[in-house]
Design an enzyme around this catalytic site. Structure first.
Site, short mmCIF file in Angstrom:
data_model
loop_
_atom_site.label_atom_id
_atom_site.label_comp_id
_atom_site.label_asym_id
_atom_site.label_seq_id
_atom_site.Cartn_x
_atom_site.Cartn_y
_atom_site.Cartn_z
N HIS A 69 5.66 -2.69 -2.88
CA HIS A 69 5.08 -2.01 -1.79
C HIS A 69 3.53 -2.01 -1.83
CE1 HIS A 69 3.50 1.32 -4.11
NE2 HIS A 69 4.54 1.01 -5.05
N ASP A 70 2.95 -1.92 -0.48
CA ASP A 70 1.53 -1.56 -0.12
C ASP A 70 0.79 -2.79 -0.79
OD1 ASP A 70 1.95 0.76 1.37
OD2 ASP A 70 2.71 1.35 -0.45
#
Ligand code: UDP
Length: 208
Positions: free
Chosen positions: A135-136
């Site tokens: 993620h991210d």
């Protein structure tokens, strides 16, 4: 409908990408483009030179640049742009992609790649077998993940970085542009642009 697809590079990478595109585009004609190999036939597909690909009379052409080296991909992407030939994405059916993932054109996503959520990825990304991006993350243009590379959450990777097979990147770090991460490295700190790191914990490679 794409009529003619050229897989640029008829070596190891290209031979891994061709079957993905054949599954994605069963109606298309598929050829290898290779400037360094003599015209031939490999795995049922002709190998032709770039000039021959350009000369083929087809209304719709596109290219997948299936070469692991980031700088070569960039050079060939510029060549395709000059010829007004778009880059096509190659994606295995087993790729897992979760929410809010933005990937620019020309990616090659091999079998069993996972991209989780809220990820931005630049042009001509290569994610080889079993690599993942958590993620991210923000990933630049012409980045290569070799097989099994593990990119954990909140990581930034600069343009042309090469992440070697089985390398593990710790959450939150930054890998600079043109950096090279050695096979199996465990990277716990930021890597400056252009630096090669190896080992566990990963350290800059020094020449003896
Ligand atoms: N190649 C090419 N044009 C270029 C650079 C490379 O056609 O400007 C071809 C090269 O002849 C070779 C392939 O791309 O057949 C790259 O193969 P290599 O084994 O070096 O890389 P991989 O397939 O592992 O990415």
């Amino acid at each position: 409908m794409t009529c003619l697809i050229g897989v640029y590079g008829a070596s190891g990478c290209g031979r891994g990408i061709m079957p993905l595109l054949r599954t994605q585009y069963p109606q298309a004609e598929l050829v290898f483009i290779d400037d360094g190999q003599a015209p031939a036939c490999v795995n049922g597909h002709d190998i032709i030179h770039w000039a021959s690909f350009l000369a083929l009379k087809t209304t719709e052409k596109s290219v997948s640049i299936a070469i692991a080296a980031p700088m070569i991909r960039q050079r060939l992407a510029e060549k395709c742009a000059e010829a007004n030939i778009p880059l096509i994405e190659a994606r295995a059916t087993s790729v897992v992609q979760m929410d809010a993932v933005v990937i620019k054109d020309g990616a090659c996503l091999s079998p069993f790649v996972t991209l989780t959520s809220n990820i931005r990825i630049g042009r001509c990304f290569h994610a080889n077998l079993y690599s993942y991006v958590e993620h991210d993350c923000t990933i630049g243009d012409f980045v290569t993940l070799a097989p099994g590379a593990k990119v954990n959450g909140n990581i930034t990777i600069g343009d042309h970085a090469y992440i070697g097979a089985g390398a593990v990147l710790r959450q939150g770090i930054t890998i600079g542009a043109d950096a090279v991460i050695g096979m199996g490295a465990v990277v716990t700190r930021d890597v400056p642009p252009g630096v090669t790191v190896v080992g566990n914990p990963a350290k800059p490679l020094t020449k003896d």
